[in-house]
Design a protein around this motif. Structure first.
Motif, PDB file in Angstrom:
ATOM      1  N   SER A 199      -8.160  11.845   2.342  1.00  3.61           N
ATOM      2  CA  SER A 199      -7.856  10.846   3.361  1.00  3.61           C
ATOM      3  C   SER A 199      -9.122  10.489   4.148  1.00  3.61           C
ATOM      4  O   SER A 199     -10.078  11.270   4.179  1.00  3.61           O
ATOM      5  N   PRO A 200      -9.128   9.325   4.778  1.00  2.00           N
ATOM      6  CA  PRO A 200     -10.292   8.928   5.582  1.00  2.00           C
ATOM      7  C   PRO A 200     -10.637   9.944   6.665  1.00  2.00           C
ATOM      8  O   PRO A 200     -11.795  10.089   7.035  1.00  2.00           O
ATOM      9  N   THR A 201      -9.648  10.658   7.159  1.00  3.84           N
ATOM     10  CA  THR A 201      -9.897  11.673   8.183  1.00  3.84           C
ATOM     11  C   THR A 201     -10.267  13.018   7.553  1.00  3.84           C
ATOM     12  O   THR A 201     -10.573  13.973   8.259  1.00  3.84           O
ATOM     13  N   GLU A 202     -10.185  13.075   6.227  1.00  7.08           N
ATOM     14  CA  GLU A 202     -10.462  14.288   5.453  1.00  7.08           C
ATOM     15  C   GLU A 202      -9.549  15.445   5.850  1.00  7.08           C
ATOM     16  O   GLU A 202      -9.890  16.614   5.667  1.00  7.08           O
ATOM     17  N   GLN A 203      -8.366  15.108   6.375  1.00 12.62           N
ATOM     18  CA  GLN A 203      -7.383  16.123   6.740  1.00 12.62           C
ATOM     19  C   GLN A 203      -6.476  16.482   5.566  1.00 12.62           C
ATOM     20  O   GLN A 203      -5.878  17.546   5.547  1.00 12.62           O
ATOM     21  N   SER A 204      -6.364  15.570   4.610  1.00 15.09           N
ATOM     22  CA  SER A 204      -5.472  15.779   3.475  1.00 15.09           C
ATOM     23  C   SER A 204      -6.152  15.364   2.187  1.00 15.09           C
ATOM     24  O   SER A 204      -6.949  14.427   2.162  1.00 15.09           O
ATOM     25  N   ALA A 205      -5.818  16.049   1.118  1.00 13.99           N
ATOM     26  CA  ALA A 205      -6.316  15.701  -0.207  1.00 13.99           C
ATOM     27  C   ALA A 205      -5.152  15.201  -1.055  1.00 13.99           C
ATOM     28  O   ALA A 205      -3.991  15.514  -0.788  1.00 13.99           O
ATOM     29  N   CYS A 206      -5.448  14.440  -2.068  1.00 17.26           N
ATOM     30  CA  CYS A 206      -4.421  13.963  -2.988  1.00 17.26           C
ATOM     31  C   CYS A 206      -4.105  15.077  -3.972  1.00 17.26           C
ATOM     32  O   CYS A 206      -5.009  15.713  -4.507  1.00 17.26           O
ATOM     33  N   TRP A 207      -2.822  15.338  -4.209  1.00 17.37           N
ATOM     34  CA  TRP A 207      -2.443  16.391  -5.150  1.00 17.37           C
ATOM     35  C   TRP A 207      -1.943  15.820  -6.482  1.00 17.37           C
ATOM     36  O   TRP A 207      -1.451  16.544  -7.328  1.00 17.37           O
ATOM     37  N   LEU A 208      -2.064  14.489  -6.671  1.00 14.65           N
ATOM     38  CA  LEU A 208      -1.616  13.859  -7.909  1.00 14.65           C
ATOM     39  C   LEU A 208      -2.677  14.002  -8.995  1.00 14.65           C
ATOM     40  O   LEU A 208      -3.817  14.348  -8.710  1.00 14.65           O
ATOM     41  N   PRO A 209      -2.309  13.729 -10.262  1.00 12.71           N
ATOM     42  CA  PRO A 209      -3.310  13.857 -11.326  1.00 12.71           C
ATOM     43  C   PRO A 209      -4.382  12.769 -11.226  1.00 12.71           C
ATOM     44  O   PRO A 209      -4.132  11.681 -10.689  1.00 12.71           O
ATOM     45  N   VAL A 210      -5.544  13.064 -11.733  1.00 12.33           N
ATOM     46  CA  VAL A 210      -6.640  12.105 -11.738  1.00 12.33           C
ATOM     47  C   VAL A 210      -6.178  10.812 -12.436  1.00 12.33           C
ATOM     48  O   VAL A 210      -5.362  10.862 -13.353  1.00 12.33           O
ATOM     49  N   ARG A 211      -6.648   9.678 -11.964  1.00 13.39           N
ATOM     50  CA  ARG A 211      -6.309   8.354 -12.505  1.00 13.39           C
ATOM     51  C   ARG A 211      -4.809   8.053 -12.465  1.00 13.39           C
ATOM     52  O   ARG A 211      -4.273   7.391 -13.344  1.00 13.39           O
ATOM     53  N   HIS A 212      -4.119   8.551 -11.419  1.00  8.50           N
ATOM     54  CA  HIS A 212      -2.688   8.288 -11.275  1.00  8.50           C
ATOM     55  C   HIS A 212      -2.439   6.848 -10.885  1.00  8.50           C
ATOM     56  O   HIS A 212      -3.306   6.180 -10.328  1.00  8.50           O
ATOM     57  N   ARG A 213      -1.251   6.372 -11.153  1.00 10.29           N
ATOM     58  CA  ARG A 213      -0.865   5.028 -10.729  1.00 10.29           C
ATOM     59  C   ARG A 213      -0.328   5.102  -9.296  1.00 10.29           C
ATOM     60  O   ARG A 213       0.093   6.149  -8.834  1.00 10.29           O
ATOM     61  N   GLY A 214      -0.383   3.991  -8.584  1.00 11.41           N
ATOM     62  CA  GLY A 214       0.136   3.944  -7.217  1.00 11.41           C
ATOM     63  C   GLY A 214      -0.818   4.561  -6.209  1.00 11.41           C
ATOM     64  O   GLY A 214      -1.972   4.844  -6.498  1.00 11.41           O
ATOM     65  N   GLY A 215      -0.294   4.782  -5.016  1.00 10.56           N
ATOM     66  CA  GLY A 215      -1.103   5.312  -3.925  1.00 10.56           C
ATOM     67  C   GLY A 215      -1.339   6.807  -4.024  1.00 10.56           C
ATOM     68  O   GLY A 215      -0.752   7.496  -4.853  1.00 10.56           O
ATOM     69  N   HIS A 216      -2.226   7.294  -3.160  1.00 12.51           N
ATOM     70  CA  HIS A 216      -2.532   8.726  -3.097  1.00 12.51           C
ATOM     71  C   HIS A 216      -1.441   9.449  -2.299  1.00 12.51           C
ATOM     72  O   HIS A 216      -0.818   8.867  -1.409  1.00 12.51           O
TER      73      HIS A 216
END
Length: 104
Positions: A81-98
């Motif tokens: 996230s822009p605030t670096e408070q959260s990371a994306c847990w989806l697979p690399v190159r996923h469709r849709g948002g983080h």
């Protein structure tokens, strides 16, 4: 908001996942729900477990029309996230948002 498509993980796929190299657990989430944003077509994915080796990867179950059901060891998306408070847990190159976009 996440896709609401769910599937019960068949015993054969559970055995494959639990015998995957580096897996040290004895139980998996069953059933699983697609973790992507809502989508009208294409495959669905759900994380079964986070992998220690290779680092930064997870074991995913993919299913859907024309795909059947398949286990995949994929890196996790490196977006944070822009605030670096959260990371994306989806697979690399996923469709849709983080995934972090759903929380912030």
């Amino acid at each position: 908001m996440e896709c609401s498509e769910f599937v019960r993980v068949p015993e054969e796929e559970q055995r494959k996942a639990l015998s995957y190299p580096g897996v040290e657990i004895t139980d998996l989430p069953v059933p699983v729900t697609c973790e992507l944003d809502p989508h009208p077509h294409g495959e669905h994915v759900a994380q079964l477990l986070y992998m220690v080796e290779p680092a930064g990867a997870a074991l995913w179950l993919a299913w859907g029309r024309g795909v059947g059901m398949e286990l995949r060891c994929l890196p996790v998306c490196e977006s944070s996230s822009p605030t670096e408070q959260s990371a994306c847990w989806l697979p690399v190159r996923h469709r849709g948002g983080h995934s972090w976009e759903r929380q912030e």
